[in-house]
Design an enzyme around this catalytic site. Structure first.
Site, PDB file in Angstrom:
ATOM      1  N   ASP A   1      59.054   7.109  93.046  1.00 37.16           N
ATOM      2  CA  ASP A   1      58.946   6.255  91.850  1.00 37.16           C
ATOM      3  C   ASP A   1      57.886   5.182  92.072  1.00 37.16           C
ATOM      4  OD1 ASP A   1      60.044   4.348  89.592  1.00 37.16           O
ATOM      5  OD2 ASP A   1      61.171   6.203  89.348  1.00 37.16           O
TER       6      ASP A   1
ATOM      7  N   LYS B   1      56.948  11.476  86.352  1.00 39.43           N
ATOM      8  CA  LYS B   1      57.770  10.634  85.467  1.00 39.43           C
ATOM      9  C   LYS B   1      56.823   9.642  84.819  1.00 39.43           C
ATOM     10  CE  LYS B   1      61.498   7.166  85.852  1.00 39.43           C
ATOM     11  NZ  LYS B   1      62.372   6.527  86.855  1.00 39.43           N
TER      12      LYS B   1
ATOM     13  N   ASP C   1      56.209   6.569  82.717  1.00 44.87           N
ATOM     14  CA  ASP C   1      56.955   5.376  82.314  1.00 44.87           C
ATOM     15  C   ASP C   1      56.127   4.507  81.360  1.00 44.87           C
ATOM     16  OD1 ASP C   1      58.996   3.529  82.335  1.00 44.87           O
ATOM     17  OD2 ASP C   1      59.062   3.294  84.516  1.00 44.87           O
TER      18      ASP C   1
ATOM     19  N   CYS D   1      59.697   8.416  79.918  1.00 48.09           N
ATOM     20  CA  CYS D   1      60.488   7.251  80.289  1.00 48.09           C
ATOM     21  C   CYS D   1      59.806   6.038  79.670  1.00 48.09           C
ATOM     22  CB  CYS D   1      60.521   7.120  81.820  1.00 48.09           C
ATOM     23  SG  CYS D   1      61.374   5.653  82.429  1.00 48.09           S
TER      24      CYS D   1
ATOM     25  N   GLY E   1      63.570   3.279  80.870  1.00 49.92           N
ATOM     26  CA  GLY E   1      64.728   4.076  80.469  1.00 49.92           C
ATOM     27  C   GLY E   1      64.416   4.776  79.158  1.00 49.92           C
TER      28      GLY E   1
ATOM     29  N   ASP F   1      62.412  10.080  71.705  1.00 48.15           N
ATOM     30  CA  ASP F   1      62.270  10.598  70.347  1.00 48.15           C
ATOM     31  C   ASP F   1      61.742  12.023  70.399  1.00 48.15           C
ATOM     32  OD1 ASP F   1      59.216  10.510  70.211  1.00 48.15           O
ATOM     33  OD2 ASP F   1      59.661   8.423  70.670  1.00 48.15           O
TER      34      ASP F   1
ATOM     35  N   GLU G   1      82.027  11.730 100.818  1.00 52.07           N
ATOM     36  CA  GLU G   1      81.213  11.725  99.592  1.00 52.07           C
ATOM     37  C   GLU G   1      80.070  12.746  99.695  1.00 52.07           C
ATOM     38  OE1 GLU G   1      81.614   7.295  97.693  1.00 52.07           O
ATOM     39  OE2 GLU G   1      80.410   7.500  99.512  1.00 52.07           O
TER      40      GLU G   1
HETATM   41  C1  DGJ Z   1      61.588   1.645  84.589  1.00 50.80           C
HETATM   42  C2  DGJ Z   1      62.220   2.977  84.775  1.00 50.80           C
HETATM   43  O1  DGJ Z   1      63.079   3.288  83.749  1.00 50.80           O
HETATM   44  C3  DGJ Z   1      62.892   2.994  86.134  1.00 50.80           C
HETATM   45  O2  DGJ Z   1      63.597   4.179  86.314  1.00 50.80           O
HETATM   46  C4  DGJ Z   1      61.834   2.832  87.182  1.00 50.80           C
HETATM   47  O3  DGJ Z   1      60.960   3.923  87.141  1.00 50.80           O
HETATM   48  C5  DGJ Z   1      61.087   1.535  86.951  1.00 50.80           C
HETATM   49  N1  DGJ Z   1      60.601   1.428  85.603  1.00 50.80           N
HETATM   50  C6  DGJ Z   1      59.924   1.422  87.899  1.00 50.80           C
HETATM   51  O4  DGJ Z   1      59.149   0.335  87.654  1.00 50.80           O
END
Ligand code: DGJ
Length: 798
Positions: free
Chosen positions: A415, A525, A527, A575, A578, A583, A663
């Site tokens: 990330d 991902k 963002d 993303c 979040g 959409d 776990e």
């Molecule tokens: C917002 C994302 O929704 C998180 O999962 C993470 O990737 C952070 N940003 C990283 O800055």
């Protein structure tokens, strides 16, 4: 054929599998809406299905529904002469425009060259195309079903051998197209504005798509000030408005309020579709529930500012509009130019919200999401964010990956924090080169070490943003949205890049493609961590700043389209802090979206419940995270966290080195179970069995296969009481004639409320249960001591 034009009576009819939509041209040329609802089958009429009947006659004529009265203060078109009964203020319309005497909120508003705002659209022509239209540079529903398959799917629609839909021998005509478009052209002769209304229909869906193309055929420059994607006028009925509002970390909260004469507006002014309001809403009859009642869905395939409107007019008619927001919007149209609205997907269910959601789930899975990953199981991933935040190097990442791979995780996602100078969220955005000093390694070497563990490797990016403390900003300060002479609004200490400019998109795309090419990156991902402000594009001519926000969204779409074209097998997860851009527009480019930054299993119940109304499980990014939860401080069992995360693309968001051996064993089994049931979860029917907004005792949901042969029941207990009454949960989608064996996967407790690893609640897994009884009488919810216990049961027809 689902679309009919009856030129003589000027009737346009669209049939989907279960619905009918009809419109007509009024006496003075306006396109009037007649009906949208339960399918009106032509074979209901005794004489309408004979072989001598022309296709134009096979749709019922609903013009009788229109009524005409002389109404005070509702004016009449000039060409109606002394006829005071024909008023645009009272008639149901397909694309009402400002300036015709309709004082309700309208779909279209134009600023003419003379500064006036009037436009009066009248019917010009219509045609049917045997394919679904597309929209340049924007998401649009598509069909890739071969013609023959579409013909077969529709074969059981026909009732009689002599129906015009069959050939003479009673065989289905082979040429059924998988999709059709109805194009209706309207024009305003005074200004030269021409509007093409597009209606799309797919042979295997109940959805009707809508979009509009506004063309300037006049000699002067005009401005489009408002252009909705659709308008739906209801002649009568009392509706509730169901919408999905929220905030960062608490997206898509279900809300239901009765419609009234006050205009209700759902919108985003934030440059993204937003956490605060989703571009999806439902109008439902007051009695509608999960399995009963009429409801209409309005879904916009757009990721920027939008506006949904609904209100009851003075004559108790309801008007609903959905499209790009008119606030901060103004699109300049020079002679010959055209503007395309985003697409809206309408759906009507006469069997409650469940059926409506199911249609949207299928639509998004089959006709919105695209590419390599559309129908494939996505890898179970571990994400470094909540495991390490900005504090990592290559060794730590590999340690996290190693433990995860031993438990069955299939991909490590690195990330935020791997690029530029990025040890916190205050710097580095825009500098998309690997920080090898921080990693103590190249990214290629890290990806290879991860690959050597048998795992794929994924990476986080935030291409639309720039930190003031970055090389990019120092070199190109004018690439960020800043209004000359003003200081910009900061969000998370960052500014937004002007993605309405192609050179900006090109630069960022090249940087990111170079990183992906240099390492073995299988997943991205993407963002976006703040909303837009200070909208000023250096390259937009002063009078056209009103186009910048929409051009920005087109820039984001262009970025994603080109990224995917460069790496066709790359899995891209959307993303925006979040679920701030969750959409159907984004889902055209990214088949899954991180649902919320809130990974608390109990809060997720409400978030995922709301999300499920408009979006399929295959789109919902959901992970198991650590306890106490980083957002809420709540503790829940790892079994509970797993059951909740399985209602999504499933993964982990913690360092699995830090959990107990017991776990770890549960994680191992969770992953095995998830993979085993992944087809059922991803492709199966989804049922909301209870609402977390109403039921304080438990939240339950279910996946079942299309044929009802198997199902997975999921239940989280949310209430804890002394000596409480027994709750029952009723299942759905089973075979009413079938018998089922029930097997527990993992549950937090046994039937006596005792806790130990891998507990079973059902003492006896040999009993057979009748499907009809499981649906009609239900199953008693076992006694589980304490809050937040989980119960997951697999049902198999014997
Ligand atoms: C917002 C994302 O929704 C998180 O999962 C993470 O990737 C952070 N940003 C990283 O800055």
């Amino acid at each position: 054929m689902p679309v009919f034009i009856d030129e003589t009576r000027r009737l346009f009819t669209i049939h989907t599998k279960h619905t009918t939509y009809q419109m007509t041209v009024g006496k003075y040329g306006h396109l009037l809406h007649l009906y949208y609802g339960k399918k009106l089958a032509f074979h209901d009429a005794p004489d309408s299905c004979g072989s001598d009947v022309e296709p134009s006659e096979i749709a019922p004529d609903l013009r009788y529904l229109l009524t005409f009265y002389d109404r005070g203060f509702s004016g009449n078109p000039y060409d109606a002469g002394t006829d005071r009964t024909y008023s645009m203020d009272a008639l149901p319309q397909e694309y009402p425009c400002f300036g015709t005497g309709d004082y309700r909120s309208t779909a279209l508003q134009i600023r003419n060259a003379d500064g006036t705002a009037s436009c009066d659209l009248r019917y010009k022509s219509a045609r049917i195309l045997d394919e679904k239209y597309s929209i340049p540079g924007m998401p649009a529903i598509y069909s890739d079903i071969p013609r023959e398959a579409a013909a077969e799917a529709n074969a059981d629609e026909c009732c009689r051998k002599d129906c015009p839909e069959t050939d003479n021998g009673g065989q289905k005509k082979p040429a059924q197209p998988p999709a059709q478009t109805l194009e209706v052209i309207l024009e305003d002769k005074a200004s030269g504005v021409e509007v093409t209304l597009l209606y799309g229909v797919l042979s295997d869906s109940d959805v009707i798509t809508r979009a509009a193309r506004i063309r300037n055929t006049g000699a002067d420059t005009i401005y489009v000030e408002k252009a909705a994607s659709c308008c739906l006028d209801f002649l009568y009925g009392e509706f509730d408005l169901i919408h999905f509002h929220g905030r960062h970390g608490m997206e898509r909260q279900f809300s239901r309020t009765p419609l009234s004469h006050a205009e209700q507006i759902l919108q985003s002014r934030r440059g993204a579709s937003s956490h605060q309001q989703n571009p999806f809403f439902i109008l439902a009859s007051n009695d509608a529930g999960e399995t009963n009642g009429d409801c209409y869905g309005f879904q916009l395939l757009y990721s920027g500012n939008f506006k949904g409107e609904a209100s009851v007019d003075q004559y108790k008619q309801t008007r609903a509009l959905l499209g790009i927001s008119d606030e901060l919007f103004s699109w300049k149209l020079m002679p010959g130019e055209a503007f395309d609205t985003p697409e809206a997907a309408l759906c009507c269910s006469n069997a409650g919200f469940g059926a409506l959601s199911e249609e949207y789930h299928r639509l998004i899975r089959r006709h919105v999401c695209r590419g390599y990953w559309r129908d494939r199981r996505r890898p179970v991933l571990i994400n470094s964010w909540e495991a390490a935040y900005f504090d990592f190097d290559a060794d730590k990442l590999v340690r996290i990956a190693k433990q995860a791979s031993e438990l069955g995780v299939e991909m490590l996602v690195l990330d935020d924090g791997w690029f530029g100078k990025r040890d916190s969220d205050t710097s580095g955005l825009g500098d998309w080169y690997v920080n090898e000093e921080k990693l103590g390694s190249t990214l290629k070497a890290v990806s290879e070490q991860v690959n050597a563990l048998g795992m794929k490797f994924g990476l986080w990016i935030e291409p639309e943003m720039v930190s003031e403390d970055s090389d990019l900003y120092r070199a190109h300060p004018d690439w960020a949205f800043v209004i000359p002479g003003r200081k910009p609004v900061r969000g998370r200490d960052q500014l937004v890049l002007d993605f309405s400019r192609k050179e900006v998109v090109d630069h960022i795309l090249e940087q990111i493609c170079a990183v992906i090419s240099a390492a073995n990156v299988s997943y991205i991902k993407m963002d976006m961590n703040r909303h837009l402000s200070d909208i000023y594009s250096l390259t937009a001519r002063e009078q056209n700043q009103g186009a910048t926000l929409h051009r920005y969204v087109l820039g984001v779409y262009d970025f994603l389209e080109r990224l995917q074209a460069r790496f066709p097998e790359l899995l891209i997860e959307g993303c925006a802090g979040g679920g701030g851009r969750f959409d159907a527009g984004m889902l055209y480019y990214t088949p899954q979206i991180w649902c919320s930054d809130n990974s608390d299993a109990i809060e997720r119940l409400r978030i995922q419940y709301g999300t499920s109304f408009g979006y399929p499980i295959s789109a919902v990014g959901s992970h198991v995270s650590a306890v106490p939860n980083h957002q809420t401080g709540r503790r829940t069992d790892i079994v509970t966290r797993g059951v909740v995360a399985m209602a999504g693309t499933f993964g982990y968001e913690l360092d699995l080195n830090l959990i107990s051996e017991e776990e770890k064993e549960i994680v191992r089994r969770q992953i095995r179970d998830y993979i085993k049931y992944s087809d059922l979860i991803r492709e199966g029917r989804y049922f909301r069995l209870s609402s977390p907004m109403e039921n304080e005792e438990y939240t339950a949901w279910e996946f079942s296969s299309e044929d009802g042969a198997e199902a997975l029941l999921n239940l989280i207990k949310t209430g804890a009481h002394c000596n409480s009454p027994v709750e029952y949960v009723k299942l759905c989608g089973l075979d009413p004639n079938g018998w089922y064996r029930l097997t527990e996967t993992l549950s937090t407790q046994n039937g006596r409320g005792e806790r130990s690893a891998g507990n079973k609640v059902l003492e006896d897994e040999q009993t057979l249960y009748p499907g009809s009884a499981l649906m009609a009488a239900g199953l008693p919810v076992p006694w589980m001591n304490g809050e937040y216990q989980a119960w997951q049961v697999y049902l198999k027809r014997v």
